[in-house]
Design a protein around this motif. Structure first.
Motif, PDB file in Angstrom:
ATOM      1  N   ALA A  32       0.907  -1.314  -0.075  1.00  0.00           N
ATOM      2  CA  ALA A  32      -0.086  -0.111   0.082  1.00  0.00           C
ATOM      3  C   ALA A  32       0.751   1.252  -0.041  1.00  0.00           C
ATOM      4  CB  ALA A  32      -0.899   0.019   1.183  1.00  0.00           C
ATOM      5  N   ALA A  33       0.534   2.176  -0.987  1.00  0.00           N
ATOM      6  CA  ALA A  33       1.323   3.217  -1.054  1.00  0.00           C
ATOM      7  C   ALA A  33       0.360   4.389  -1.250  1.00  0.00           C
ATOM      8  CB  ALA A  33       2.571   3.159  -2.074  1.00  0.00           C
ATOM      9  N   GLN A  34      -0.695   4.420  -2.001  1.00  0.00           N
ATOM     10  CA  GLN A  34      -1.710   5.237  -2.363  1.00  0.00           C
ATOM     11  C   GLN A  34      -2.240   6.049  -0.927  1.00  0.00           C
ATOM     12  OE1 GLN A  34      -2.323   5.886  -5.507  1.00  0.00           O
ATOM     13  NE2 GLN A  34      -1.135   4.254  -6.179  1.00  0.00           N
ATOM     14  N   HIS A  35      -2.608   7.302  -1.072  1.00  0.00           N
ATOM     15  CA  HIS A  35      -3.053   7.953   0.010  1.00  0.00           C
ATOM     16  C   HIS A  35      -4.793   8.411  -0.336  1.00  0.00           C
ATOM     17  CE1 HIS A  35       0.928   8.703   1.577  1.00  0.00           C
ATOM     18  NE2 HIS A  35       1.361   9.064   0.571  1.00  0.00           N
ATOM     19  N   GLU A  36      -5.229   8.616   0.618  1.00  0.00           N
ATOM     20  CA  GLU A  36      -6.722   8.849   0.490  1.00  0.00           C
ATOM     21  C   GLU A  36      -7.192  10.416   0.133  1.00  0.00           C
ATOM     22  OE1 GLU A  36      -9.209   6.591   0.359  1.00  0.00           O
ATOM     23  OE2 GLU A  36      -8.438   5.002   1.614  1.00  0.00           O
ATOM     24  N   PRO A  37      -8.110  10.761  -0.651  1.00  0.00           N
ATOM     25  CA  PRO A  37      -8.520   9.954  -1.736  1.00  0.00           C
ATOM     26  C   PRO A  37      -7.619   9.478  -2.925  1.00  0.00           C
ATOM     27  CG  PRO A  37      -9.365  11.844  -1.931  1.00  0.00           C
ATOM     28  CD  PRO A  37      -8.424  11.946  -0.952  1.00  0.00           C
ATOM     29  N   VAL A  38      -7.958   8.620  -3.798  1.00  0.00           N
ATOM     30  CA  VAL A  38      -6.973   8.400  -4.798  1.00  0.00           C
ATOM     31  C   VAL A  38      -7.748   8.824  -6.125  1.00  0.00           C
ATOM     32  CG1 VAL A  38      -5.983   6.211  -3.670  1.00  0.00           C
ATOM     33  CG2 VAL A  38      -7.843   6.089  -5.297  1.00  0.00           C
ATOM     34  N   GLN A  39      -6.727   9.193  -7.217  1.00  0.00           N
ATOM     35  CA  GLN A  39      -7.349   9.509  -8.578  1.00  0.00           C
ATOM     36  C   GLN A  39      -7.235   8.511  -9.638  1.00  0.00           C
ATOM     37  OE1 GLN A  39      -8.562  12.591  -8.689  1.00  0.00           O
ATOM     38  NE2 GLN A  39      -8.090  13.113  -6.484  1.00  0.00           N
ATOM     39  N   LEU A  40      -8.261   8.433 -10.373  1.00  0.00           N
ATOM     40  CA  LEU A  40      -8.258   7.260 -11.410  1.00  0.00           C
ATOM     41  C   LEU A  40      -7.102   7.305 -12.195  1.00  0.00           C
ATOM     42  CD1 LEU A  40      -9.747   4.892 -12.818  1.00  0.00           C
ATOM     43  CD2 LEU A  40     -11.164   6.575 -14.285  1.00  0.00           C
ATOM     44  N   ARG A  41      -6.639   8.552 -12.583  1.00  0.00           N
ATOM     45  CA  ARG A  41      -5.529   8.772 -13.582  1.00  0.00           C
ATOM     46  C   ARG A  41      -4.135   7.992 -12.969  1.00  0.00           C
ATOM     47  NH1 ARG A  41      -4.318  11.986 -17.756  1.00  0.00           N
ATOM     48  NH2 ARG A  41      -6.433  13.131 -17.092  1.00  0.00           N
ATOM     49  N   ASP A  42      -3.991   8.252 -11.557  1.00  0.00           N
ATOM     50  CA  ASP A  42      -2.871   7.476 -10.960  1.00  0.00           C
ATOM     51  C   ASP A  42      -3.088   5.879 -10.736  1.00  0.00           C
ATOM     52  OD1 ASP A  42      -1.870  10.032 -10.559  1.00  0.00           O
ATOM     53  OD2 ASP A  42      -2.920  10.428  -8.654  1.00  0.00           O
ATOM     54  N   ILE A  43      -4.322   5.403 -10.550  1.00  0.00           N
ATOM     55  CA  ILE A  43      -4.540   3.979 -10.386  1.00  0.00           C
ATOM     56  C   ILE A  43      -4.274   3.243 -11.694  1.00  0.00           C
ATOM     57  CG2 ILE A  43      -5.869   2.194  -9.825  1.00  0.00           C
ATOM     58  CD1 ILE A  43      -7.527   4.489  -8.254  1.00  0.00           C
ATOM     59  N   LEU A  44      -4.573   3.735 -12.920  1.00  0.00           N
ATOM     60  CA  LEU A  44      -4.509   3.022 -14.187  1.00  0.00           C
ATOM     61  C   LEU A  44      -2.977   2.784 -14.560  1.00  0.00           C
ATOM     62  CD1 LEU A  44      -7.397   4.625 -16.286  1.00  0.00           C
ATOM     63  CD2 LEU A  44      -7.154   2.678 -14.802  1.00  0.00           C
ATOM     64  N   ASN A  45      -2.198   3.745 -13.878  1.00  0.00           N
ATOM     65  CA  ASN A  45      -0.606   3.446 -14.028  1.00  0.00           C
ATOM     66  C   ASN A  45      -0.243   2.040 -13.216  1.00  0.00           C
ATOM     67  OD1 ASN A  45      -0.416   5.453 -15.825  1.00  0.00           O
ATOM     68  ND2 ASN A  45      -0.054   6.951 -14.087  1.00  0.00           N
ATOM     69  N   ARG A  85     -16.735  -3.753 -14.570  1.00  0.00           N
ATOM     70  CA  ARG A  85     -15.775  -3.070 -15.558  1.00  0.00           C
ATOM     71  C   ARG A  85     -16.256  -2.047 -16.391  1.00  0.00           C
ATOM     72  NH1 ARG A  85     -11.150  -5.384 -18.095  1.00  0.00           N
ATOM     73  NH2 ARG A  85     -10.384  -3.701 -19.454  1.00  0.00           N
ATOM     74  N   ARG A  86     -17.541  -2.359 -16.825  1.00  0.00           N
ATOM     75  CA  ARG A  86     -18.166  -1.394 -17.762  1.00  0.00           C
ATOM     76  C   ARG A  86     -18.183  -0.024 -17.396  1.00  0.00           C
ATOM     77  NH1 ARG A  86     -22.920  -5.313 -18.298  1.00  0.00           N
ATOM     78  NH2 ARG A  86     -24.110  -3.490 -18.540  1.00  0.00           N
ATOM     79  N   ILE A  87     -18.543   0.146 -15.992  1.00  0.00           N
ATOM     80  CA  ILE A  87     -18.569   1.364 -15.295  1.00  0.00           C
ATOM     81  C   ILE A  87     -16.943   2.041 -15.110  1.00  0.00           C
ATOM     82  CG2 ILE A  87     -18.946   2.572 -13.290  1.00  0.00           C
ATOM     83  CD1 ILE A  87     -21.314   0.369 -12.345  1.00  0.00           C
ATOM     84  N   LEU A  88     -16.189   1.060 -14.987  1.00  0.00           N
ATOM     85  CA  LEU A  88     -14.812   1.735 -15.088  1.00  0.00           C
ATOM     86  C   LEU A  88     -14.396   1.893 -16.480  1.00  0.00           C
ATOM     87  CD1 LEU A  88     -12.039   2.085 -13.753  1.00  0.00           C
ATOM     88  CD2 LEU A  88     -11.601  -0.523 -14.202  1.00  0.00           C
ATOM     89  N   ASN A  89     -14.802   1.285 -17.390  1.00  0.00           N
ATOM     90  CA  ASN A  89     -14.418   1.733 -18.879  1.00  0.00           C
ATOM     91  C   ASN A  89     -15.067   3.018 -19.275  1.00  0.00           C
ATOM     92  OD1 ASN A  89     -13.025  -0.556 -19.081  1.00  0.00           O
ATOM     93  ND2 ASN A  89     -14.631  -1.631 -20.320  1.00  0.00           N
ATOM     94  N   ALA A  90     -16.189   3.272 -18.659  1.00  0.00           N
ATOM     95  CA  ALA A  90     -16.888   4.456 -18.915  1.00  0.00           C
ATOM     96  C   ALA A  90     -16.063   5.696 -18.342  1.00  0.00           C
ATOM     97  CB  ALA A  90     -18.377   4.273 -18.558  1.00  0.00           C
ATOM     98  N   ALA A  91     -15.765   5.479 -17.072  1.00  0.00           N
ATOM     99  CA  ALA A  91     -15.083   6.513 -16.324  1.00  0.00           C
ATOM    100  C   ALA A  91     -13.879   6.781 -17.190  1.00  0.00           C
ATOM    101  CB  ALA A  91     -14.672   6.146 -14.967  1.00  0.00           C
ATOM    102  N   ALA A  92     -12.935   5.780 -17.408  1.00  0.00           N
ATOM    103  CA  ALA A  92     -11.770   6.002 -18.237  1.00  0.00           C
ATOM    104  C   ALA A  92     -11.767   6.576 -19.343  1.00  0.00           C
ATOM    105  CB  ALA A  92     -11.009   4.743 -18.153  1.00  0.00           C
ATOM    106  N   SER A 110     -14.342   8.942 -20.311  1.00  0.00           N
ATOM    107  CA  SER A 110     -14.751  10.212 -20.150  1.00  0.00           C
ATOM    108  C   SER A 110     -13.274  10.943 -19.824  1.00  0.00           C
ATOM    109  CB  SER A 110     -15.576  10.409 -18.956  1.00  0.00           C
ATOM    110  OG  SER A 110     -14.930  10.068 -17.688  1.00  0.00           O
ATOM    111  N   ASP A 111     -12.388  10.383 -19.347  1.00  0.00           N
ATOM    112  CA  ASP A 111     -11.066  10.979 -18.809  1.00  0.00           C
ATOM    113  C   ASP A 111     -10.022  10.833 -20.044  1.00  0.00           C
ATOM    114  OD1 ASP A 111     -12.349  11.847 -16.628  1.00  0.00           O
ATOM    115  OD2 ASP A 111     -11.262  10.502 -15.430  1.00  0.00           O
ATOM    116  N   LYS A 112     -10.342  10.233 -21.328  1.00  0.00           N
ATOM    117  CA  LYS A 112      -9.361   9.693 -22.267  1.00  0.00           C
ATOM    118  C   LYS A 112      -8.203   9.118 -21.727  1.00  0.00           C
ATOM    119  CE  LYS A 112     -11.051  13.873 -24.830  1.00  0.00           C
ATOM    120  NZ  LYS A 112     -10.958  14.972 -25.318  1.00  0.00           N
ATOM    121  N   LEU A 113      -8.627   8.173 -20.860  1.00  0.00           N
ATOM    122  CA  LEU A 113      -7.593   7.245 -20.080  1.00  0.00           C
ATOM    123  C   LEU A 113      -7.563   5.889 -20.886  1.00  0.00           C
ATOM    124  CD1 LEU A 113      -7.694   8.396 -16.820  1.00  0.00           C
ATOM    125  CD2 LEU A 113      -6.125   9.392 -18.285  1.00  0.00           C
TER     126      LEU A 113
END
Length: 304
Positions: free
Chosen positions: A175-188, A201-208, A210-213
């Motif tokens: 564990a190295a993440q801090h609260e709260p986390v950002q989607l952009r950082d997690i996808l790395n 996964r479908r909800i996650l895909n839609a969020a990604a 929307s952020d062009k990730l």
């Protein structure tokens, strides 16, 4: 042929005397005689041999006597069974839920319900299309998520129960993440995810999207236990709904809420508007809110 006439007929069969039968029925003797005559005219045959003041059943009367007894026994049994339904001593409750964590939560609710009402027969059906199950009368009540509800259908009542966020889950050792986390950082990070067909996964895909990730998981599986096992072993993190993590909580895992407007979903209770709901259905609703509170879920205002 009326039930009242059959009641008069059975009393006369018991007494075999018009005067006594009329007294027990609390009616005048001419009224009893008239109703028996109407009954005989309806079946088009005499029901009694009349010899002076004595009467005996004809063959037709014996047939009607046996059938009338059966009718009143059936009515009595029906009344008892309906009283049992009202008192929750008998009944059936059919529940539908989406596969996955929602089915697990519903199954836990059913256990609580059956402890309280052991005589109610309960079935839980797992299915992807709750509305179709309701339309086809396969279930009485269903649980689904708002992202799956594309078009509102007026024949259904849809009650928001609670809204939950998604979280990033990783092993406590890494564990190295801090609260709260950002989607952009997690996808790395290396990720263990559900396949694209899964709702999470479908909800996650839609969020990604929307952020062009882009999402490039290290491993994909439909097995919930396998996902958490991989994460516990430090092979990667995962992104799941908070209730799913709560159902599989482990002292080896840590969850971080993800800040993203699309990474949340609302759980709905759904049933048909015009369908007459049974006492078992109403009792389940009464149990629902306090039982879900034990999951520490955040209810929508005035949901139930």
């Amino acid at each position: 042929m009326e039930l009242r006439q059959l009641e008069y007929f059975l009393m006369l069969c018991e007494e075999m005397q018009f005067t006594r039968a009329a007294e027990r029925l609390n009616i005048a003797q001419p009224t009893l005689s008239q109703q028996i005559k109407v009954l005989e005219n309806e079946v088009n045959t005499p029901l009694f041999h009349r010899i002076g003041k004595k009467i005996t059943l004809t063959e037709a009367g014996q047939i009607l006597y046996r059938q009338a007894q059966t009718i009143f026994k059936t009515l009595h049994t029906t009344k008892i069974q309906m009283q049992q339904l009202a008192s929750l001593e008998k009944g059936i409750l059919r529940i539908g839920a989406l596969p996955g964590e929602l089915t697990n939560i519903v199954s836990d609710l059913v256990l609580k319900f059956m402890h309280k009402f052991p005589h109610i027969q309960v079935t839980v059906t797992s299915g992807e299309d709750i509305h179709t199950l309701l339309k086809n009368n396969k279930i009485d009540i269903g649980f689904s998520f708002s992202p799956l509800i594309e078009n509102y259908d007026e024949q259904f009542v849809e009650i928001p129960l609670y809204t939950e966020q998604f979280c990033y889950v990783e092993s406590k050792d890494s564990a190295a993440q801090h609260e709260p986390v950002q989607l952009r950082d997690i996808l790395n990070e290396p990720l263990v995810l559900f396949p694209n067909a899964h709702l999470c996964r479908r909800i996650l895909n839609a969020a990604a999207k929307s952020d062009k990730l882009s999402i490039e998981p290290k491993f994909e599986t439909s097995s919930i236990p396998a996902i958490f096992q991989f994460v516990e072993q430090g092979l990667g993190g995962t992104i799941v709904a908070k209730t799913l993590f709560d159902l599989h909580v482990s002292d080896k895992l840590h969850a971080h809420i993800i800040q993203h407007p699309l990474l949340e979903r609302e759980t709905l209770l759904i049933y048909q508007k015009e369908r007459l709901q049974s006492p078992a259905f109403k009792a389940f609703l009464d149990l629902l809110e306090p039982a879900l509170t034990n999951y520490q879920l955040s209810f929508s205002a005035n949901s139930l």
